[in-house]
Every structure is written in structure tokens, then in C-alpha cells.
Design a protein around this motif. Structure first.
Motif, PDB file in Angstrom:
ATOM      1  N   ASP A 169       8.472   0.684   0.446  1.00  0.00           N
ATOM      2  CA  ASP A 169       8.235  -0.681   0.916  1.00  0.00           C
ATOM      3  C   ASP A 169       7.161  -1.338   0.052  1.00  0.00           C
ATOM      4  O   ASP A 169       6.067  -0.782  -0.096  1.00  0.00           O
ATOM      5  CB  ASP A 169       7.778  -0.622   2.376  1.00  0.00           C
ATOM      6  CG  ASP A 169       7.708  -1.988   3.039  1.00  0.00           C
ATOM      7  OD1 ASP A 169       7.399  -2.971   2.333  1.00  0.00           O
ATOM      8  OD2 ASP A 169       7.938  -2.061   4.250  1.00  0.00           O
TER       9      ASP A 169
ATOM     10  N   ALA B 143       5.211  -3.668   0.733  1.00  0.00           N
ATOM     11  CA  ALA B 143       4.046  -4.087   1.523  1.00  0.00           C
ATOM     12  C   ALA B 143       2.988  -2.994   1.590  1.00  0.00           C
ATOM     13  O   ALA B 143       1.796  -3.257   1.427  1.00  0.00           O
ATOM     14  CB  ALA B 143       4.481  -4.499   2.925  1.00  0.00           C
ATOM     15  N   ASP B 144       3.396  -1.745   1.839  1.00  0.00           N
ATOM     16  CA  ASP B 144       2.419  -0.650   1.978  1.00  0.00           C
ATOM     17  C   ASP B 144       2.836   0.612   1.227  1.00  0.00           C
ATOM     18  O   ASP B 144       2.181   1.643   1.336  1.00  0.00           O
ATOM     19  CB  ASP B 144       2.174  -0.322   3.446  1.00  0.00           C
ATOM     20  CG  ASP B 144       3.422   0.197   4.155  1.00  0.00           C
ATOM     21  OD1 ASP B 144       4.497   0.274   3.508  1.00  0.00           O
ATOM     22  OD2 ASP B 144       3.324   0.524   5.349  1.00  0.00           O
TER      23      ASP B 144
ATOM     24  N   SER C  34       5.179   2.612   1.787  1.00  0.00           N
ATOM     25  CA  SER C  34       5.711   3.697   2.612  1.00  0.00           C
ATOM     26  C   SER C  34       7.156   3.962   2.215  1.00  0.00           C
ATOM     27  O   SER C  34       7.849   3.091   1.683  1.00  0.00           O
ATOM     28  CB  SER C  34       5.633   3.330   4.093  1.00  0.00           C
ATOM     29  OG  SER C  34       6.377   2.156   4.357  1.00  0.00           O
TER      30      SER C  34
ATOM     31  N   SER D  41      -6.406   9.490   7.600  1.00  0.00           N
ATOM     32  CA  SER D  41      -5.698   8.391   8.233  1.00  0.00           C
ATOM     33  C   SER D  41      -4.945   8.886   9.454  1.00  0.00           C
ATOM     34  O   SER D  41      -4.298   9.945   9.416  1.00  0.00           O
ATOM     35  CB  SER D  41      -4.722   7.752   7.242  1.00  0.00           C
ATOM     36  OG  SER D  41      -3.893   6.819   7.887  1.00  0.00           O
TER      37      SER D  41
ATOM     38  N   ARG E 132      -2.421   7.529  10.487  1.00  0.00           N
ATOM     39  CA  ARG E 132      -1.022   7.151  10.260  1.00  0.00           C
ATOM     40  C   ARG E 132      -0.251   8.215   9.484  1.00  0.00           C
ATOM     41  O   ARG E 132       0.848   7.955   9.010  1.00  0.00           O
ATOM     42  CB  ARG E 132      -0.950   5.821   9.509  1.00  0.00           C
ATOM     43  CG  ARG E 132      -1.481   4.649  10.307  1.00  0.00           C
ATOM     44  CD  ARG E 132      -1.146   3.331   9.623  1.00  0.00           C
ATOM     45  NE  ARG E 132      -1.859   3.181   8.366  1.00  0.00           N
ATOM     46  CZ  ARG E 132      -1.442   2.406   7.374  1.00  0.00           C
ATOM     47  NH1 ARG E 132      -0.316   1.744   7.474  1.00  0.00           N
ATOM     48  NH2 ARG E 132      -2.159   2.293   6.274  1.00  0.00           N
TER      49      ARG E 132
ATOM     50  N   ASN F 134       5.147   9.894   2.116  1.00  0.00           N
ATOM     51  CA  ASN F 134       4.100   9.012   2.622  1.00  0.00           C
ATOM     52  C   ASN F 134       2.717   9.640   2.435  1.00  0.00           C
ATOM     53  O   ASN F 134       1.755   8.955   2.081  1.00  0.00           O
ATOM     54  CB  ASN F 134       4.339   8.698   4.096  1.00  0.00           C
ATOM     55  CG  ASN F 134       5.477   7.731   4.310  1.00  0.00           C
ATOM     56  OD1 ASN F 134       5.795   6.932   3.424  1.00  0.00           O
ATOM     57  ND2 ASN F 134       6.120   7.800   5.465  1.00  0.00           N
TER      58      ASN F 134
ATOM     59  N   GLN G 273       1.793   6.594   0.258  1.00  0.00           N
ATOM     60  CA  GLN G 273       1.596   5.394   1.075  1.00  0.00           C
ATOM     61  C   GLN G 273       0.163   4.871   0.966  1.00  0.00           C
ATOM     62  O   GLN G 273      -0.792   5.633   0.927  1.00  0.00           O
ATOM     63  CB  GLN G 273       1.925   5.683   2.543  1.00  0.00           C
ATOM     64  CG  GLN G 273       1.888   4.448   3.430  1.00  0.00           C
ATOM     65  CD  GLN G 273       2.317   4.751   4.860  1.00  0.00           C
ATOM     66  OE1 GLN G 273       2.786   5.838   5.162  1.00  0.00           O
ATOM     67  NE2 GLN G 273       2.161   3.779   5.746  1.00  0.00           N
ATOM     68  N   ARG G 274       0.031   3.557   0.941  1.00  0.00           N
ATOM     69  CA  ARG G 274      -1.290   2.943   0.847  1.00  0.00           C
ATOM     70  C   ARG G 274      -2.138   3.273   2.058  1.00  0.00           C
ATOM     71  O   ARG G 274      -1.679   3.222   3.194  1.00  0.00           O
ATOM     72  CB  ARG G 274      -1.159   1.421   0.715  1.00  0.00           C
ATOM     73  CG  ARG G 274      -0.629   0.982  -0.640  1.00  0.00           C
ATOM     74  CD  ARG G 274      -0.427  -0.520  -0.718  1.00  0.00           C
ATOM     75  NE  ARG G 274       0.449  -0.841  -1.851  1.00  0.00           N
ATOM     76  CZ  ARG G 274       1.111  -1.976  -1.968  1.00  0.00           C
ATOM     77  NH1 ARG G 274       1.006  -2.904  -1.039  1.00  0.00           N
ATOM     78  NH2 ARG G 274       1.878  -2.189  -3.023  1.00  0.00           N
ATOM     79  N   ASN G 275      -3.396   3.605   1.801  1.00  0.00           N
ATOM     80  CA  ASN G 275      -4.381   3.973   2.821  1.00  0.00           C
ATOM     81  C   ASN G 275      -4.033   5.267   3.553  1.00  0.00           C
ATOM     82  O   ASN G 275      -4.681   5.599   4.555  1.00  0.00           O
ATOM     83  CB  ASN G 275      -4.560   2.842   3.843  1.00  0.00           C
ATOM     84  CG  ASN G 275      -5.061   1.563   3.207  1.00  0.00           C
ATOM     85  OD1 ASN G 275      -5.957   1.585   2.371  1.00  0.00           O
ATOM     86  ND2 ASN G 275      -4.455   0.445   3.583  1.00  0.00           N
TER      87      ASN G 275
ATOM     88  N   ARG H  56      -4.482   3.963  -6.703  1.00  0.00           N
ATOM     89  CA  ARG H  56      -3.367   3.166  -6.201  1.00  0.00           C
ATOM     90  C   ARG H  56      -2.466   2.729  -7.350  1.00  0.00           C
ATOM     91  O   ARG H  56      -1.229   2.806  -7.276  1.00  0.00           O
ATOM     92  CB  ARG H  56      -3.936   1.955  -5.468  1.00  0.00           C
ATOM     93  CG  ARG H  56      -2.983   1.188  -4.634  1.00  0.00           C
ATOM     94  CD  ARG H  56      -2.613   1.957  -3.389  1.00  0.00           C
ATOM     95  NE  ARG H  56      -1.265   2.507  -3.484  1.00  0.00           N
ATOM     96  CZ  ARG H  56      -0.842   3.560  -2.826  1.00  0.00           C
ATOM     97  NH1 ARG H  56      -1.647   4.227  -2.037  1.00  0.00           N
ATOM     98  NH2 ARG H  56       0.398   3.994  -2.944  1.00  0.00           N
TER      99      ARG H  56
ATOM    100  N   GLU I  73       1.568   3.864  -7.899  1.00  0.00           N
ATOM    101  CA  GLU I  73       2.665   2.912  -7.831  1.00  0.00           C
ATOM    102  C   GLU I  73       3.276   2.597  -9.193  1.00  0.00           C
ATOM    103  O   GLU I  73       4.249   1.846  -9.277  1.00  0.00           O
ATOM    104  CB  GLU I  73       2.164   1.618  -7.160  1.00  0.00           C
ATOM    105  CG  GLU I  73       1.724   1.858  -5.731  1.00  0.00           C
ATOM    106  CD  GLU I  73       1.340   0.587  -4.994  1.00  0.00           C
ATOM    107  OE1 GLU I  73       1.746  -0.511  -5.456  1.00  0.00           O
ATOM    108  OE2 GLU I  73       0.672   0.682  -3.960  1.00  0.00           O
TER     109      GLU I  73
END
Length: 433
Positions: A221, A223-224, A226, A350, A352, A379, A383-385, A427, A431
């Protein structure tokens, strides 16, 4: 981060044990001495100071700080003090053997202490390696008496004297870890754990160490970052691919286990924490006792294709333990693969991060298992964060360990800004196509 009264207070540059530009002087009523006394009262560390002072005197076999300058100039006294110190350390850490064996063992604590700094220099803090490089004279010194005397020797720069003190603190932690490993027979347990996996868990028609390479082709995704989809592809298909933005190709090398009539593939990383990692964990936990802080000395991380395979693996584990002659009980179980947040007490982690985590008690061992599906593993990686690389950065800085080991006054590092730059760097690396 507020720290309790432990040996780590010795490294705080904003506290009463700070390393100043000039070495401590034996004069009781010096300006530095009066300032230190005032700060000891402010920080309520007078008792800690008395403990450290008495340990210094006992270690060097002296009666006061005034005896230290004479030791700098007397090679014979230093030699005798060193022999005595190694003998005392050998008894404290329960080291068996003659003088040579004790010296060799204590010197491994020095290598572990240096290894902690080198690990950070080569990994998380690699872009700032030149900033945190050790002073040559400290890097090459293993004798604890020599290191202790350097702290009081004004010929050495402030950075060198701080690093001598830091090295002694890290050596003390390394000694405690080594003592616990010998008491708990962790090396033998690690060997038995590997034997259990090879003899009872993995398919017996494969050779020990035989792995099947495969790739995880995933889409993420924007956005993040994931994972939104993932499938397993072989080498030949992977070689022909041209990745688009938002896609990753991740190599995994898998074993197989037999369950429910199927040969189920699993990517496995079995780990035994090295001493350097355990030292860092003690620092992060602000805990001197490895028996309290390090509960995951033996561990396995596994990655399976889907959630049902995770259930098959857990059942296969307990059945394999029975076949190996031991009951297996699962402790501290946390399963968030199907939703919910993972609650971790680890700084920087995290909530998450979905996973199936538990400790398995079997055969006299307590082994940590972390099990992922392909999706949750990706993830965990990207995944971000959430990603592990970001977690490594956050826990180093958020726990206060970076500030403790590399105080700004000495290393000229703006740690909050560096943390943000490192997170951005990792990051970008993650990516990148």
C-alpha cells in the motif's frame, strides 16, 4: 528516560559521575570535588558513590584517591594490582582455572564490550561510524586495572577517559552474562534445541541444513507500505521480473515439516543471542541482572504461507516434543495474526505488528517462538512505523541507550535529529525498488 540506581548511572554525563575535561583530583576540597558532592546530594546517589569508591579502593588495593597518582608511575605496583584484580574477578564471576585461563576469560569480556560499540558502528549507526569510533588506546586495552587508572589520568583526553569508564561498565555486564550462560548451560541447551528440530520437527528425508530457495513477490500500500498481496515464486520466474514501484521481491530459504498429510514449507531463523546483543538488552531494560532482563536466549522465528499452516506448525511442535520424550507447554501466548494489537513491553516496538508468539517449555529449556504468515512477515520487514529496521533505531534512541553510550558533550551528536535522519534513511532503503 529516568534510570534507577544502577551501575549505568556511572555513564550519565548530566549526573554526578560525569567525565569532565580534567581528570578527578585526589584533593578532597577541590572545586570539582565540592561540585561532585553537591550533585551527589541532588541526585540522591551518595550511597552509590560510596559503593563505587570502596570498589575502586579494593580493586586497586589502595587506601585513598591520593594513592592513585603513584600507581601511574610504578609499573611494579600496577603489575601486582593487575594480578590481584584478575584473581578477584575470577572468583566474583565463578571462573574456574589457573591465572592464564582467568585472564583469557576476562579479556573476552573486553572484546564483548568493544563488540557492543562495533555492532552499533557497523549497523544502526553506520552513517555516523566516524563520530563514535573508539579511541585507539582504549580499544587496545583489556586490562581492567589499566582502564580504571586511565579514568584518573589527566594525560588522557575526556573522550578516552569516558570510553575507559564505559568499557569497564560494559565488561561488568559481559561478565554477568557469561556467568549466567555457564550456570544455565545455554550452549548445551542450544545444541539440544537444534538436535530436537533436526531429529523430530523437520522432514527426515531432507539432509540437515538443506533449504529450498523461493521468493515472496509482494505488493504494498503506498500509504503505509503494508502488504496488500503476496505470492510465492520460483527462481526462474523471479529472474525474469521487472519490479514496479510498490512491489518487493524477498528471498526466503525454507525447510519442510510433515503435518496433516502435507509437507508444509517454513522459513526458519533459529537464534541464540550473542553477548553483545544481551549487553544492549540489559542497557535498554536498565537492568544489571541478565536473569531478569534476558528471557529469550533461545528462539526461533518461522514464516509460513498462511494462518492454517501456523496452527498445523504449533500442533506439530507439541507432538514432536512428545515423540522426543518431553511434554511441551506453551507460556505467555500472544496470537494477533487474525486481528488485535500485539502488546509488547519493549521500548520502540509497534503494537501493529501481528504475530503468533509464545514460549515453549520442553526438555529443560524455555524457547521463544515467533511465527508469521508471509503477509505478517513482510509487514514486519517493510511496513512504515512497524519494520524491524525502524524498530532497531527507535529502541536504541527511545530507551536512552544512545545518549548513555554516546553523550552529546563528548561525541557532538544531535541524537533526536540523527534518529529522524536514520528512520528516513532506512525507510528510503526499504521502499527502493
Amino acid at each position: 528516560m529516568e534510570r534507577k540506581d544502577t551501575i549505568f548511572r556511572m555513564l550519565e554525563q548530566d549526573g554526578p559521575f560525569a567525565t569532565f575535561e580534567s581528570a578527578p583530583r585526589p584533593a578532597i576540597f577541590s572545586a570539582i570535588g565540592r561540585e561532585r558532592a553537591q550533585r551527589l546530594r541532588e541526585f540522591r546517589l551518595a550511597t552509590r558513590y560510596r559503593i563505587i569508591r570502596n570498589q575502586v579502593f579494593d580493586f586497586l588495593h589502595i587506601g585513598s584517591y591520593g594513592d592513585i597518582p603513584g600507581m601511574h608511575r610504578d609499573a611494579g605496583r600496577k603489575t601486582e594490582a593487575s594480578k590481584r584484580a584478575y584473581r578477584l574477578l575470577g572468583n566474583m564471576f565463578g571462573i574456574d582455572g589457573d591465572e592464564r585461563e582467568i585472564i583469557s576469560r576476562v579479556n573476552t569480556y573486553s572484546r564483548t564490550a568493544d563488540g557492543v560499540i562495533r555492532y552499533l558502528k557497523n549497523t544502526v549507526l553506520a552513517p555516523y561510524a566516524s563520530y563514535i569510533e573508539m579511541t585507539n588506546e582504549i580499544d587496545s586495552t583489556s586490562n581492567p586495572v589499566d582502564l580504571l587508572l586511565i579514568i584518573f589520568d589527566d594525560r588522557y583526553h575526556q573522550k578516552a577517559r569516558f570510553e575507559a569508564k564505559r568499557k569497564l561498565v560494559l565488561m561488568n555486564l559481559a561478565g554477568s552474562i557469561d556467568q549466567r550462560e555457564r550456570e544455565t548451560e545455554i550452549e548445551a541447551k542450544f545444541g539440544r534445541f537444534l538436535d530436537f528440530l533436526n531429529d523430530s520437527v523437520w522432514c527426515q528425508d531432507a539432509k540437515i541444513g538443506e533449504l529450498e530457495p523461493a521468493f515472496l513477490l509482494s505488493e504494498h500500500d503506498p500509504a503505509d507500505f503494508s502488504c496488500t498481496s503476496v505470492r510465492v515464486v520460483g527462481f526462474r520466474e523471479a529472474e525474469k521480473m521487472t519490479l514496479q514501484p510498490g512491489h518487493k521481491l524477498t528471498l526466503i530459504k525454507r525447510r519442510r515439516f510433515l503435518a496433516n498429510g502435507r509437507r508444509i514449507p517454513i522459513y526458519v531463523t533459529v537464534r541464540k543471542k550473542p553477548p553483545e546483543a544481551k549487553v544492549l538488552k540489559l542497557l535498554r531494560k536498565n537492568e544489571e541482572n541478565p536473569a531478569v532482563a534476558v528471557d529469550d536466549e533461545l528462539g526461533l522465528m518461522g514464516v509460513l504461507d498462511e494462518g492454517m499452516d501456523v496452527k498445523f506448525f504449533q500442533k506439530h511442535l507439541t507432538e514432536s516434543a512428545i515423540r522426543a520424550g518431553s511434554f511441551m507447554t506453551l507460556e505467555d501466548v500472544s496470537d494477533t495474526l487474525e486481528g488485535g494489537g500485539y502488546r509488547s513491553g519493549s521500548i520502540g516496538s509497534s503494537s501493529r505488528t501481528p504475530m503468533f508468539k509464545f514460549f515453549a517449555r520442553m526438555g529443560g529449556m524455555r524457547v521463544e517462538f515467533i511465527v508469521h504468515t508471509n503477509e505478517s512477515y513482510l509487514n514486519y520487514m517493510y511496513q512504515r512505523n512497524v519494520s524491524h529496521d525502524e524498530y532497531e533505531v527507535r529502541r536504541l534512541f527511545d530507551s536512552g541507550v544512545a545518549e548513555l553510550l554516546f553523550p552529546k558533550e563528548i561525541y557532538y551528536l544531535d541524537l533526536p535529529a540523527i534518529k529522524d535522519r536514520l528512520l528516513a534513511l532506512f525507510r528510503k532503503r526499504i521502499e527502493r525498488v
